[in-house]
Design an enzyme around this catalytic site. Structure first.
Site, PDB file in Angstrom:
ATOM      1  N   ASP A  91       0.925  -0.988   0.073  1.00 10.85           N
ATOM      2  CA  ASP A  91       0.061  -0.114   0.016  1.00 10.85           C
ATOM      3  C   ASP A  91       1.019   1.386  -0.051  1.00 10.85           C
ATOM      4  OD1 ASP A  91       0.856  -0.632   2.508  1.00 10.85           O
ATOM      5  OD2 ASP A  91      -1.039   0.241   3.797  1.00 10.85           O
ATOM      6  N   GLU A  92       0.183   2.440   0.167  1.00  8.41           N
ATOM      7  CA  GLU A  92       0.863   3.589   0.126  1.00  8.41           C
ATOM      8  C   GLU A  92       1.854   3.826  -1.228  1.00  8.41           C
ATOM      9  OE1 GLU A  92      -0.137   5.847   2.145  1.00  8.41           O
ATOM     10  OE2 GLU A  92      -1.544   4.480   3.409  1.00  8.41           O
ATOM     11  N   VAL A  93       1.472   3.780  -2.231  1.00  8.93           N
ATOM     12  CA  VAL A  93       2.167   3.950  -3.298  1.00  8.93           C
ATOM     13  C   VAL A  93       1.586   5.073  -4.431  1.00  8.93           C
ATOM     14  CG1 VAL A  93       3.040   1.570  -3.484  1.00  8.93           C
ATOM     15  CG2 VAL A  93       0.837   2.168  -4.661  1.00  8.93           C
TER      16      VAL A  93
END
Length: 193
Positions: A91-93
Site C-alpha cells: 500500500d501507500e504507493v
C-alpha cells in the site's frame, strides 16, 4: 543501519517464534516492499532507490537495486520466521510513476497499475520460490480490473482492511471488493485497523 535501536535480535526472535509455536500462534512478518519505506530511504546510501528524490515514502520499482535490497532484507526475516506466510505490504504507493524511468515503464506496460503489478508480482514470485505465501493489502487492488488482479500469482492472499475513519460508503466498496475476489477464486483475509 536499518534496524531500530530496540529491535529484537535474531536469537530473541527465534525464542519468541518457538514460544508462539508452543501456543499454536503463527507469527507473520510484515515488510513493506514498495511504499511505507521511509525507514530505509531516509539513509543517504539508499536515496538513489527513491521513486521521487524529495520523498522517502516509496521505492522506485524499476531500479533493479530495489528488488535486490528488498529480497536481501526478506532473507533476514525468512531466517527467523519458519512460518509459511510473509506480508509484503503493497500500500501507500501514490508516488508510483513520479520517477522518469518508472513513468516510461508504466507507459510501456499500459499504465501505473501494470507497473505496480509487474513489481509486486516479482516480489510474490520470489517469496513463492522460497516456499512462502505472500500476503498483500488489497487497497490498491480494489481499483483494478478483474484481469489486472489475475496478473498476481493465485497463491497470493489479499488482506482486506477498513480503517476506522472510513465511512459507510467505504464499507460498501470493501464488501463489493470481497465479492469480486471470491468470484475470482482469490483467498482473502480480513484485518481490523
Amino acid at each position: 543501519n536499518l534496524a531500530s535501536p530496540g529491535a529484537l535480535t535474531s536469537a530473541q526472535m527465534a525464542e519468541i517464534e518457538l514460544h508462539a509455536q508452543d501456543l499454536g500462534v503463527t507469527l507473520i512478518p510484515l515488510m513493506p516492499c514498495l511504499g511505507n519505506v521511509g525507514y530505509v530511504l531516509r539513509h543517504s546510501a539508499y536515496a538513489k532507490l527513491r521513486e521521487h528524490p524529495q520523498f522517502l515514502q516509496q521505492y522506485c520499482p524499476v531500479n533493479p537495486e530495489t528488488l535486490n535490497l528488498v529480497t536481501t532484507m526478506m532473507e533476514d526475516l525468512l531466517a527467523v520466521h519458519p512460518g509459511k506466510y510473509f506480508h509484503i505490504g503493497g500500500d501507500e504507493v501514490s508516488l508510483l510513476g513520479a520517477n522518469p524511468v518508472s513513468h516510461q515503464r508504466a507507459q510501456q506496460l499500459g499504465g501505473r497499475a501494470a507497473l505496480y503489478l509487474e513489481y509486486i508480482g516479482k516480489v510474490c514470485r520470489y517469496l513463492l520460490s522460497r516456499n512462502r505465501y505472500p500476503l498483500i493489502w488489497d487497497d490498491i487492488l480494489r481499483n483494478m480490473t478483474d484481469s489486472q488482479i489475475q496478473w498476481l500469482p493465485p497463491e497470493v492472499t489479499f488482506i482486506s482492511r477498513q480503517r476506522e475513519s472510513h465511512s459507510e460508503r467505504a464499507t460498501q466498496h470493501t464488501l463489493t471488493s470481497l465479492d469480486r475476489y471470491r468470484k475470482l477464486g482469490r483467498c482473502v483475509w480480513g484485518a481490523a485497523v
